[in-house]
Structure formats: C-alpha cells, structure tokens
Enzyme design. Structure first.
Site, PDB file in Angstrom:
ATOM      1  N   LYS A  98      41.606  29.568  48.482  1.00  0.00           N
ATOM      2  CA  LYS A  98      41.095  29.447  47.116  1.00  0.00           C
ATOM      3  C   LYS A  98      41.908  30.290  46.135  1.00  0.00           C
ATOM      4  O   LYS A  98      42.027  29.964  44.954  1.00  0.00           O
ATOM      5  CB  LYS A  98      39.622  29.870  47.090  1.00  0.00           C
ATOM      6  CG  LYS A  98      38.896  29.630  45.766  1.00  0.00           C
ATOM      7  CD  LYS A  98      37.417  29.942  45.946  1.00  0.00           C
ATOM      8  CE  LYS A  98      36.626  29.785  44.658  1.00  0.00           C
ATOM      9  NZ  LYS A  98      35.191  30.082  44.864  1.00  0.00           N
ATOM     10  N   ASP A 222      29.159  38.193  39.758  1.00  0.00           N
ATOM     11  CA  ASP A 222      29.585  37.450  40.948  1.00  0.00           C
ATOM     12  C   ASP A 222      30.823  38.087  41.555  1.00  0.00           C
ATOM     13  O   ASP A 222      31.936  37.957  41.033  1.00  0.00           O
ATOM     14  CB  ASP A 222      29.876  35.997  40.559  1.00  0.00           C
ATOM     15  CG  ASP A 222      30.185  35.110  41.764  1.00  0.00           C
ATOM     16  OD1 ASP A 222      30.370  35.655  42.865  1.00  0.00           O
ATOM     17  OD2 ASP A 222      30.238  33.881  41.589  1.00  0.00           O
TER      18      ASP A 222
END
Length: 630
Positions: A98, A222
């Site tokens: 990612k 996050d």
C-alpha cells in the site's frame, strides 16, 4: 458534443435502480473492504439485525496479512502462509505494498532499506515496479492478489458469489492512489462501487451520524500500519462534511517497528550494509520489533532474540523511542484543528482507528491533547472495514436514513500515450465534483497538445466512448518534459462537464463544455460495466505492456540523444555496449513481452548510469570554474 448518458443524474443518488447507476438491488451482497498496509479484511452487514460484522474463517481470524509470496514455479500465496515466508524467502515475499500505490521510485527511494524485496530503480517519475525473479509487478497487480484472496474468503464464508465492493483508502491518498486502488479491485474481479475515506468509514462504524437530526464534530485519529491521518468531520442530518484533513502518508505502525528495529540494530552492531546483504536478518529485526510493540501494550518488558542474539526493551524505553513519532501525529492534529478554525474543545467525539492505536502512549497522548475520552470500544483493526460495510449497505438501498448524493455513472478521463485511458473522475463520484492532473510534453519544442475526452471503464480508449476533443496550442517551445499542462474536469450540479487545459508556465489555456445531449441507455451503460469486468485481466495486461513499451521507447530516444550530444565522454567499448543493449531492448519491444521489456530497460538504465553521472561531474566541475554548463 455528448456527455455521460441520457439518464437524469439528479435522480440517481438514493436507492437501487440497476448496476449502471451504481445503486443495486437489495438482495445483492456488497462487501466492505479495508485494504490495509499491514492487514486487510472484509465485512458485511447482517440482514437479520443490520449490524456490520467482519467475516471470520473457521480459525476465528478476521485479518488477512497484506502479504504476497511468489514461488519459483509461479505459484502465488497470500496472507498468513505468505507471512511465514518473510524470513525464509524475503526477496519473493511482498509486504506493505500500500505504501507503493500510485508512487514512483523517486517517491520511495529514501526508504528502500525498509523493503526486503527489489524495487526497480529506473530513476524516473514513472510508477514504481517490484521485481521478483524475471517478473515485474506493479502495486496494482500486487494489491489485486490481496483483494482476490478477500473475495475468495468472502465467497467461502457467505456461500454466494461476491462481485461488488466498497473499498477504503486513507484520506490523504491522492487521485493516482485512489485510481490505482480501483484498478486493483477491477483486476481482482470486483466492481468497486465507491472509494471511501477511512475516517468516514470509521465514523459510520460507531454509528456516528446515523441519526437523522444528529449534529456533531468528530476527530478521527487513524494510525495504521503505513499511514497516519487525522480528519475533522462535521455531521449534520446524516451528511458527512470534511472540515479539514492532515496527516502523513509515510508514518504508521511500521515506523514504530522501524524505530525499535534501528535501536536493536545499533545494540547488536549490525551495519546497514550487512542488513542489505542479509535480508533475512532485516526481516527478523522488523518482525521481532512488531511483536515487541504488541506485547508492550499489556506488559512492562519484552525479551526476544534476533539472529541468535538476545534483545529486550522496557515499555518506558519503547515510549522514549516512539515519542517523536507520536508527537508528529499530534502536530498533524493541531494543524487540522487550525485549518478547520476549531479548538480541541470544539470536538465532540474522538474515534481511534488502526492497530497501532492500541499502543498505550498513543491513546494517552490523544486523550490528553483533546482532554476527553476516546472511542476505542470497537476493534481498531476492524472498524474501517465495518464502516465500509455500512456504506455498502447504504449503496444497496437498505439504509434510507443516510443521504447519498448524485453520482457519475461512468468514469471520465483523457487519452494518454499508447492509447491509454487516464481516469480523472472515477465512476460513482459524487457531483458536483472537480478533478485535475498535470501532464507534460513528449517532444522537444512541442507547441501543442491534443486533449481527447473519453467515458468508460476500459483501459484502452478504443474500448471506451469518445466525448470530445480539442487542441491546446501556443505552448512555448521547451525541452521535452519541461512544460506543465494541467487538465481539469469540472462537473456542475446540472451534470454538465467542463474540460480545461492550461500550460502553467506560459498561461496558455483552452476549454470546452460537454453537454448531455445524446446519451446512452441503461442497457448500454450496464454493458460497458460488464465488459470492464469481463476483460479486466486482459485490459490490465495490455495496459502494462503499453506502459512498458512507452517507457522503453522513451529510454531509447533519451539514450540516443544523450550519446549524440556527449559522445566525447564515452569510450568505444561503452558506445558499443550501449548500442547493443538498445538493439536488445528493441527486440524485446517487437516481441511484446512486458517482463522482457522491463528487464532490458533496467539493463540499459544500469549501463548508461555511470557515464551519465560522469557527464554531470564534468558539468559541475566546469560550473565551479565559472564556465557555462553545456
């Protein structure tokens, strides 16, 4: 001129009509997917109680490690079995892909020591490639293997085909990274109905904003495996509005592990050169550091071994190591608050997302900064996928309380070199919307650029529908690659598309309006979507070949031009070797073998790098003497 389709866009946003509009029938299963840096998982909303759940196999595990292993005989392994091969076969085991999505080698070259596998150094701005043996893989292809595994997992658990999904991405993902995620889904056989920001998904998972008359301001913190972002959201009557975002696409749990791994590396006296030469030791360091991080969430000390040597760390010492990283996340929080013109006291709720928020120092620091308790009752590894499932349930028409805005039924983009479709506004994007991207010239002195606008889901423009075309002329003569042409797509609330192109250095500009006059029927739109799934593998393969060929041809042209201009700096052997390699690359191009083309391109790059550096050294020396550079 034509645009989108003759469907009334203003009626497309709320409930199920058909596949063409992105709104599907209630009985159709749409899954929510968290495609994570470290782990990925898939979730659905249970029909019996309308609650989102993460899908579990018999082993009770919901997480699938985002790891792909390629065997010597072409076999591909994903998840836990691949994770077990990280130390044994590091060069064939791909993790944290990612971090590579939508990035070039130049974007990641400062952290190549983090990756045990080979990232192709082509010294260009083209998208990064990973080499395993004689094969080359893009992050899109690698991510598609993870998504295929999740799709198979869901079908095995649910006992029904799964073809449609909502996939989440960090709020900080740019357009290229979002499109790469869509392409990975398509290659995995998934119709990606929506790309949702992870903070929005996390808020949905906690039920924030579900009540029709609820008004709240939420901070979503996050800290995932490879990325950090903080989002300030305002929820009013079921509508999510992003007030501000901030973060770091290169800061996450991996970096907490890396800090500890570096600490132990110094203690053990292991040099960077030794780590590069022995990738298995680097992997062992990384995995042991990760295990220590998890252990210290509930314990005061950790003891382990790396390459037969004992290592240990206390919670206090670990906190000292990671304090600067946690401090960076808090700086991002302050910037996000400032951008939203808010103070910490204005935040009603704080949602914690990502496995690394389990680290006590992280929770304590965030709670202390906002001076209130944080939401962490849901599993932080699962909360994003659960929210994606809620969003999927809304798209399926099963939740009428949440507002869906009008959307585009098909992707919009322009033609780039090789006849490829470069998507600027993906299918299912909310309208009104605006998107832009910069392009450049391919030839020296190029004074014009043709902008061809297309609609569709295929990778080649010949398989899509042409909407409009215009020429941007009057670009001042410049060397290839120096001009900066920004192409902007703007869809207004009435569904009218305006395309503009502007050369930023000179200010030369041209635009066109594309009006919805002669549209497509529902059946035609649906057929275009079905074709995009049916030919996904073929399209991705073709795109990869076209991109490799284009890059190789540019490399040949650049090399030949360089040799002609600087032939006095090359000896006869170098010239012969280079010309032979150019011939070998042309043979590979004629054979239309993507991996062979990329391999020969890499060889040519390696051959030319030394004398390119030599020319640069001479230029610098001349500059130091006051001489004109070339």
């Amino acid at each position: 001129m034509t645009y989108l389709c003759d469907l009334n866009l203003s009626n497309m946003g709320k409930v199920a009509i058909n596949i063409a509009t992105g709104d599907l029938q209630k009985e159709e299963i749409i899954v929510g997917i968290d495609l994570g840096t470290t782990n990925s998982l898939i979730a659905v909303v249970r029909s019996e109680d309308n609650q989102p759940i993460a899908l579990k196999e018999i082993d009770g595990l919901t997480l699938v490690p985002s790891i792909v292993h390629f065997g010597e005989h072409g076999d591909v392994t994903v998840g836990n079995p691949a994770r077990e091969l990280l130390i044994k076969e590091p060069h064939r085991t791909i993790y944290s892909v990612k971090r590579l999505m939508g990035k070039s080698y130049k974007d990641v070259q400062g952290d190549t020591d983090f990756f045990a596998y080979k990232i192709l150094d082509d010294d260009t701005d083209s998208l990064v490639k990973v080499q395993v043996g004689d094969n080359f893989y893009s992050p899109i292809e690698l991510s598609s293997y993870i998504l295929k595994e999740l799709k198979h997992r869901a079908e095995h658990i649910l006992k029904t085909p799964v073809n449609k999904a909502v996939i989440t991405v960090p709020a900080y993902f740019n357009d290229a990274q979002r499109q790469a995620t869509r392409d990975a889904g398509k290659l995995a056989g998934l119709d990606v109905l929506r790309i949702v920001n992870e903070p929005t998904a996390a808020s949905l998972a906690y039920g924030l904003g579900v009540q029709p008359h609820e008004e709240k301001t939420i901070a979503v913190y996050d800290l995932g495996g490879g990325t950090f972002d903080i989002s300030i959201l305002k929820i009013t009557n079921g509508i999510f509005e992003v007030l501000s975002t901030n973060g770091d696409t290169y800061l996450g749990g991996d970096d907490l592990d890396k800090a500890l791994a570096r600490h132990w590396q110094k203690q053990l006296g292991i040099t960077d050169e030794e780590l590069q030469a022995h990738k298995s030791i680097a992997q062992e360091l990384r995995l042991t550091a990760e295990a220590a991080k998890k252990h210290l969430s509930n314990n005061d000390t950790f003891e382990g071994t790396v390459s037969g040597e004992s290592v240990s760390i206390t919670k206090d010492d670990f906190n000292i190591l990671i304090q600067p990283l946690v401090g960076r996340t808090l700086d991002c929080c302050r910037k996000a608050l400032k951008d939203a013109n808010l103070s910490a006291e204005d935040i009603d709720e704080i949602v914690m997302v990502g496995g690394s928020t389990r680290v006590p120092l992280v929770k304590e620091s965030v709670s202390g900064m906002f001076n209130k308790q944080v939401h962490d009752s849901l599993n932080p590894d699962e909360v994003v996928a659960l929210g994606a499932a809620v969003q999927a349930d809304i798209l399926a028409g099963n939740n009428q309380d949440m507002l869906l805005l009008d959307i585009t039924p098909l992707s919009l983009g322009i033609e780039t070199m090789g006849g490829l479709m470069d998507v600027l506004i993906p299918r299912n994007s909310k309208i009104p919307t605006k998107a832009g991207r910069q392009y450049t010239t391919q030839k020296d002195g190029q004074n014009g650029m043709r902008i061809s606008v297309f609609q569709g889901e295929r990778d080649l423009v010949k398989d899509n529908r042409k909407l409009a075309e215009f020429n941007l002329s009057g670009i001042p003569a410049m060397p290839a690659g120096l001009a900066k042409v920004e192409v902007t797509f703007l869809i207004d609330a009435d569904g009218i598309l305006k395309v503009s192109a502007k050369e930023l250095r000179s200010g030369v500009e041209q635009s066109i309006e594309v009006k919805p006059q002669y549209g497509l029927t529902d059946a035609q739109v649906e057929q275009m979507l079905l074709d995009s799934l049916q030919y996904a593998q073929e399209d991705i393969t073709t795109r990869a070949l076209v991109e490799a060929t284009t890059e190789a041809e540019q490399m040949i042209e650049t090399t030949e031009r360089f040799m002609e201009k600087h032939k006095q700096f090359l000896n006869e052997d170098e010239s012969t070797l280079t010309l032979n390699q150019i011939h070998a690359l042309r043979v590979a191009i004629s054979a239309a073998d993507k991996n062979k083309i990329q391999k020969e391109t890499e060889v040519l790059n390696d051959i030319t790098r030394p004398f390119a550096e030599r020319v640069m050294d001479v230029a610098l020396k001349d500059a130091m003497k006051g001489k004109k550079i070339m």
